[in-house]
Design an enzyme around this catalytic site. Sequence first.
Site, short mmCIF file in Angstrom:
data_model
loop_
_atom_site.label_atom_id
_atom_site.label_comp_id
_atom_site.label_asym_id
_atom_site.label_seq_id
_atom_site.Cartn_x
_atom_site.Cartn_y
_atom_site.Cartn_z
N THR A 126 77.19 28.27 66.57
CA THR A 126 77.56 27.88 65.10
C THR A 126 78.64 29.10 64.63
O THR A 126 78.97 30.04 65.00
CB THR A 126 76.41 28.55 64.30
OG1 THR A 126 75.28 27.64 64.94
CG2 THR A 126 76.38 28.25 62.82
N SER A 158 71.83 34.74 67.64
CA SER A 158 70.77 35.60 67.84
C SER A 158 71.21 36.49 69.06
O SER A 158 71.97 36.08 69.90
CB SER A 158 69.77 34.83 68.40
OG SER A 158 69.14 34.03 67.45
N GLU A 365 68.56 25.05 66.29
CA GLU A 365 68.46 24.16 67.41
C GLU A 365 68.42 22.57 66.87
O GLU A 365 67.83 21.63 67.33
CB GLU A 365 67.14 24.21 68.49
CG GLU A 365 67.67 24.67 69.71
CD GLU A 365 67.98 26.02 69.96
OE1 GLU A 365 68.16 26.80 68.87
OE2 GLU A 365 68.17 26.17 71.20
C1 FAD Z 1 67.93 33.44 62.40
C2 FAD Z 1 69.11 32.58 63.00
C3 FAD Z 1 69.38 32.59 64.22
C4 FAD Z 1 70.41 31.41 64.64
N1 FAD Z 1 70.84 31.75 66.08
C5 FAD Z 1 71.61 30.93 66.45
C6 FAD Z 1 72.22 31.12 67.72
O1 FAD Z 1 71.75 31.94 68.39
N2 FAD Z 1 73.33 30.31 68.25
C7 FAD Z 1 73.87 29.50 67.43
O2 FAD Z 1 74.86 28.92 67.82
N3 FAD Z 1 73.52 29.35 66.15
C8 FAD Z 1 72.34 29.98 65.56
N4 FAD Z 1 71.75 29.84 64.33
C9 FAD Z 1 72.53 28.83 63.37
C10 FAD Z 1 71.82 27.52 63.24
O3 FAD Z 1 71.63 26.76 64.42
C11 FAD Z 1 72.43 26.83 62.27
O4 FAD Z 1 72.13 27.63 60.92
C12 FAD Z 1 71.83 25.37 62.10
O5 FAD Z 1 72.41 24.53 63.05
C13 FAD Z 1 72.42 24.47 60.82
O6 FAD Z 1 73.81 24.78 60.61
P1 FAD Z 1 74.48 25.47 59.25
O7 FAD Z 1 73.65 26.75 58.75
O8 FAD Z 1 75.77 25.51 59.27
O9 FAD Z 1 74.08 24.32 58.21
P2 FAD Z 1 75.05 23.10 57.73
O10 FAD Z 1 75.29 22.39 59.11
O11 FAD Z 1 75.96 23.47 56.91
O12 FAD Z 1 73.87 22.09 56.96
C14 FAD Z 1 73.50 22.24 55.46
C15 FAD Z 1 72.41 21.60 55.23
O13 FAD Z 1 73.03 20.26 55.25
C16 FAD Z 1 72.21 19.25 56.38
N5 FAD Z 1 73.21 18.46 56.91
C17 FAD Z 1 74.27 18.71 57.69
N6 FAD Z 1 74.91 17.74 58.29
C18 FAD Z 1 74.19 16.62 57.78
C19 FAD Z 1 74.01 15.28 58.16
N7 FAD Z 1 75.03 14.62 59.03
N8 FAD Z 1 73.28 14.48 57.69
C20 FAD Z 1 72.13 15.02 56.85
N9 FAD Z 1 72.13 16.22 56.62
C21 FAD Z 1 73.02 17.08 56.98
C22 FAD Z 1 71.45 20.24 57.33
O14 FAD Z 1 70.26 19.58 57.63
C23 FAD Z 1 71.20 21.28 56.26
O15 FAD Z 1 70.23 21.14 55.46
C24 FAD Z 1 70.79 30.54 63.85
C25 FAD Z 1 70.67 30.63 62.46
C26 FAD Z 1 69.69 31.44 61.98
C27 FAD Z 1 69.15 31.25 60.56
#
Ligand code: FAD
Length: 389
Positions: A126, A158, A365
């Site tokens: 991410t 993480s 995930e």
């Molecule tokens: C505590 C924590 C630990 C984490 N650990 C890791 C890690 O170890 N490694 C890592 O790589 N990531 C990690 N993450 C990141 C996590 O995987 C991402 O937050 C997640 O994949 C969502 O991405 P984003 O936050 O950019 O949200 P966005 O992709 O910006 O999405 C925002 C909203 O829009 C929705 N959305 C986006 N695209 C679409 C679509 N095409 N259709 C419908 N809805 C959509 C999503 O469902 C969400 O509700 C972690 C996050 C947290 C909070």
Amino acid sequence: MNFFLTEEQKAVRKLARDFAEKEIKPVVAEDDHTHRFQKEIVLKMADQGFFGAAFPEKYGGSNLGFVAHAITVEEISKAESSLRHFFNMQALTCPLTILNWGTEEQKEAYVRKLIRCELFGVNAMTEPNAGSDFASIHANAVEDGDFFVINGAKMWISNAPIMDTGVVYVKTDPKIVPKHRGISCFIIEKDMPGLSRKEIKDKLGHHSAPTGELIFEDCRVPRNNLVGELGQGFKIAMTALDFGRISVAAGAVGVAQACIDESVRYCNEREAFGKKIGEFQMNQQKIADMIAGTEASRILLYKAAFLADKKIRNTFESTIAKHVASETCVRAARFAVEIFGGYGYSEEYPVARLYRDAILYQTGEGSSNITSMIIASDGLGWKKVKVDY
Ligand SMILES: Cc1cc2nc3c(=O)[nH]c(=O)nc-3n(C[C@H](O)[C@H](O)[C@H](O)COP(=O)(O)OP(=O)(O)OC[C@H]3O[C@@H](n4cnc5c(N)ncnc54)[C@H](O)[C@@H]3O)c2cc1C
């Protein structure tokens, strides 16, 4: 079809359950409150072999399999969901990626040390501006002799504050169409010049799981650290998510079960209108919904893990397991807080923590929207992920 756990799997469950009772439950509330990284508990979990279930003995694992992994995660997460993260970083996404795609030299150097927690790992996908849309990441690596020079940032990673090593996904061919073909995977180490880290504090939940940013400024990574082939990173990441979703689903089942256990206890203790509150049918309906959803999630989880043990592709099953289990655990946490009434809003009882922790399962995930899209795309016949077996 056989729904019985083996004697070995039952022993794994007992070991994890006893460990949680003795080592985790006495300190969970305080550690959540102080946001403490429970390093000594994680090291004890490594000593018990909790991270090595899905790994061959050759690399320090126990070869017990993914079902055993899922059972362990469920028991640990039931006691403390923050500790669930280590089952990805020290098992399924980081070392398993190196095991499945790395060179023999890479496997020898990292896998055993990661599952034993001699090294703490990350799985960095991410970015500040790309999460669900992973193919649009901006961090990039440019070839320079025997090195690749990485620039960019990773967000929400993480273990970032405590990492020793890990895998990172970057663009090596930003112009290629389709764009997911231009991503590659590299092993990084914390002391590489040009790599810095920043802790993300004050998260809503999972207070004892360290999370942070990785910043790459002309960070030189040896060519030998490339995992798989150049441009293969998207495929590597997606297969890693199939395994990671097993661990996430298991964590969600654990949290949901904790919500049931707390709610049942409270329903049988608390009185209102001269009765135990469990006697009110509206509370019984919540208990029934929580139990039915959790049991269904557990069966989906075990099926996905069973397929992984049989080395059958399980994208469809692990996605559904993660989807149903995460939605179930959020609903169960909400019901638990409601059943506890005003005390549900207090840190005096564990349900407030369970509620804060549960929400993350809908995001990590693959968010619930993304898992819905994967399931629907298969169902509509647009992008099949289900395989025949
Ligand atoms: C505590 C924590 C630990 C984490 N650990 C890791 C890690 O170890 N490694 C890592 O790589 N990531 C990690 N993450 C990141 C996590 O995987 C991402 O937050 C997640 O994949 C969502 O991405 P984003 O936050 O950019 O949200 P966005 O992709 O910006 O999405 C925002 C909203 O829009 C929705 N959305 C986006 N695209 C679409 C679509 N095409 N259709 C419908 N809805 C959509 C999503 O469902 C969400 O509700 C972690 C996050 C947290 C909070």
